[in-house]
Design a protein around this motif. Structure first.
Motif, mmCIF file in Angstrom:
data_model
loop_
_atom_site.group_PDB
_atom_site.id
_atom_site.type_symbol
_atom_site.label_atom_id
_atom_site.label_comp_id
_atom_site.label_asym_id
_atom_site.label_seq_id
_atom_site.Cartn_x
_atom_site.Cartn_y
_atom_site.Cartn_z
ATOM 1 N N LEU A 148 50.999 -36.662 102.550
ATOM 2 C CA LEU A 148 51.206 -37.016 101.147
ATOM 3 C C LEU A 148 49.887 -37.244 100.419
ATOM 4 O O LEU A 148 49.815 -37.065 99.198
ATOM 5 C CB LEU A 148 52.081 -38.267 101.042
ATOM 6 C CG LEU A 148 53.563 -38.064 101.383
ATOM 7 C CD1 LEU A 148 54.306 -39.388 101.356
ATOM 8 C CD2 LEU A 148 54.207 -37.075 100.417
ATOM 9 N N HIS A 152 48.755 -33.974 97.864
ATOM 10 C CA HIS A 152 49.311 -34.636 96.686
ATOM 11 C C HIS A 152 49.511 -33.666 95.520
ATOM 12 O O HIS A 152 50.457 -33.803 94.745
ATOM 13 C CB HIS A 152 48.408 -35.789 96.249
ATOM 14 C CG HIS A 152 48.985 -36.600 95.129
ATOM 15 N ND1 HIS A 152 50.138 -37.346 95.267
ATOM 16 C CD2 HIS A 152 48.586 -36.763 93.836
ATOM 17 C CE1 HIS A 152 50.411 -37.943 94.120
ATOM 18 N NE2 HIS A 152 49.499 -37.615 93.233
ATOM 19 N N TYR A 155 52.763 -32.034 95.906
ATOM 20 C CA TYR A 155 53.828 -32.974 95.552
ATOM 21 C C TYR A 155 54.039 -32.986 94.041
ATOM 22 O O TYR A 155 55.174 -32.925 93.557
ATOM 23 C CB TYR A 155 53.453 -34.368 96.062
ATOM 24 C CG TYR A 155 54.341 -35.479 95.546
ATOM 25 C CD1 TYR A 155 55.601 -35.704 96.094
ATOM 26 C CD2 TYR A 155 53.907 -36.305 94.509
ATOM 27 C CE1 TYR A 155 56.415 -36.723 95.615
ATOM 28 C CE2 TYR A 155 54.713 -37.329 94.030
ATOM 29 C CZ TYR A 155 55.956 -37.536 94.585
ATOM 30 O OH TYR A 155 56.761 -38.546 94.110
ATOM 31 N N GLU A 156 52.951 -33.049 93.294
ATOM 32 C CA GLU A 156 53.054 -33.048 91.837
ATOM 33 C C GLU A 156 53.622 -31.722 91.322
ATOM 34 O O GLU A 156 54.374 -31.708 90.342
ATOM 35 C CB GLU A 156 51.676 -33.304 91.231
ATOM 36 C CG GLU A 156 51.167 -34.722 91.470
ATOM 37 C CD GLU A 156 49.841 -34.977 90.795
ATOM 38 O OE1 GLU A 156 49.052 -34.017 90.654
ATOM 39 O OE2 GLU A 156 49.585 -36.133 90.403
ATOM 40 N N THR A 249 48.738 -44.163 99.215
ATOM 41 C CA THR A 249 49.780 -43.127 99.105
ATOM 42 C C THR A 249 50.939 -43.575 98.234
ATOM 43 O O THR A 249 51.928 -42.845 98.103
ATOM 44 C CB THR A 249 50.326 -42.729 100.499
ATOM 45 O OG1 THR A 249 50.900 -43.900 101.105
ATOM 46 C CG2 THR A 249 49.253 -42.174 101.367
ATOM 47 N N ALA A 252 52.154 -41.229 95.752
ATOM 48 C CA ALA A 252 52.713 -39.972 96.266
ATOM 49 C C ALA A 252 54.159 -40.116 96.695
ATOM 50 O O ALA A 252 54.751 -39.207 97.244
ATOM 51 C CB ALA A 252 51.886 -39.465 97.442
#
Length: 255
Positions: A148, A152, A155-156, A249, A252
């Motif tokens: 994560l 990241h 993830y975004e 994190t 995240a």
């Protein structure tokens, strides 16, 4: 050795010291970490097993003491795992992940009578399952949290595509966290061909026959696989839900 049992004596002490020092030297000079960590772990193992050896006979005479000892093992496993992951504040959630794997397995083998309701049988089986679930939980959570951080941006991007925070986090961290099951899978696949694990050897040294030792080991390995699989699944979802997170994190996850 007499009748297959390893005898305690000066030679054994020297061998253990040499092995510990050798391992520490390899870690230190190979720049794999701190050599003193190996020595500390070795000394701690000797002291802990010595202490347990002194009290285990009394513990095994009482069902209540046996239950308390198993609970102590579980508590230490949860604390150790939380510290290894680096989330001491989330100890309760780490304990939940470990318990989710341990409880169903122990309940099944004890309720069916496969493992007899005797302290001498319960303590080692419980210890093995708890230890395996602890290791798998630690590895899976560490991998998930690291992913994560390092991914990241992905993830975004998932959020930008319309994913909710938890599913987005799962897409990132679930595959790598699943790698925590590799040691258990490899051990199960190669048992008898590459290794003769501790339960098998222990039952043999205890005087049982090879067939009984083999049955015991198969039960342990498959039980470990089940416990670790559940623990890994639960801890990954807890990480994705933000229940287990390091400060670095938190952004995240969906917390």
């Amino acid at each position: 050795m007499t009748d297959g049992a390893i005898e305690f004596g000066p030679v054994l002490a020297v061998v253990l010291a040499v092995l510990a020092i050798f391992g520490a030297a390899v870690v230190q000079f190979g720049r794999l970490g701190q050599g003193k960590a190996v020595l500390f772990a070795a000394v701690r193992a000797v002291l802990q097993l010595a202490a347990v050896s002194l009290v285990i006979v009394g513990i095994l005479k009482s069902g209540w003491l046996t239950g308390g000892f198993v609970l102590l093992m579980f508590t230490i496993a949860a604390v150790t795992s939380a510290r290894r992951i680096g989330v001491a504040k989330d100890l309760a959630w780490v304990a939940l992940a470990i318990a989710s794997g341990v409880v169903p397995v122990l309940t099944l083998v004890l309720a069916t009578g496969v493992v007899p309701w005797r302290p001498i049988a319960i303590v080692p089986i419980a210890g093995i399952v708890i230890g395996g679930a602890m290791s798998a939980t630690s590895q899976a959570a560490r991998r998930a949290l690291d992913e994560l951080v390092s991914r990241h941006g992905e993830y975004e991007a998932a959020l930008a595509l319309g994913f909710l925070p938890r599913p987005a986090a799962l897409e990132i961290c679930r595959p790598s966290a699943g790698h925590a099951l590799i040691p258990a899978l490899d051990q199960t696949r190669t048992v008898g061909l590459v290794t003769l694990p501790g339960a098998y050897v222990g039952v043999l040294l205890g005087g049982a026959g090879p067939v009984q030792a083999g049955v015991t080991q198969v039960l342990v390995l498959i039980g470990l696989l089940a416990a670790e699989a559940v623990a890994v699944l639960v801890v990954v979802h807890l990480v994705a839900a933000g229940r287990i997170s390091r400060k670095a994190t938190e952004d995240a996850t969906c917390r």
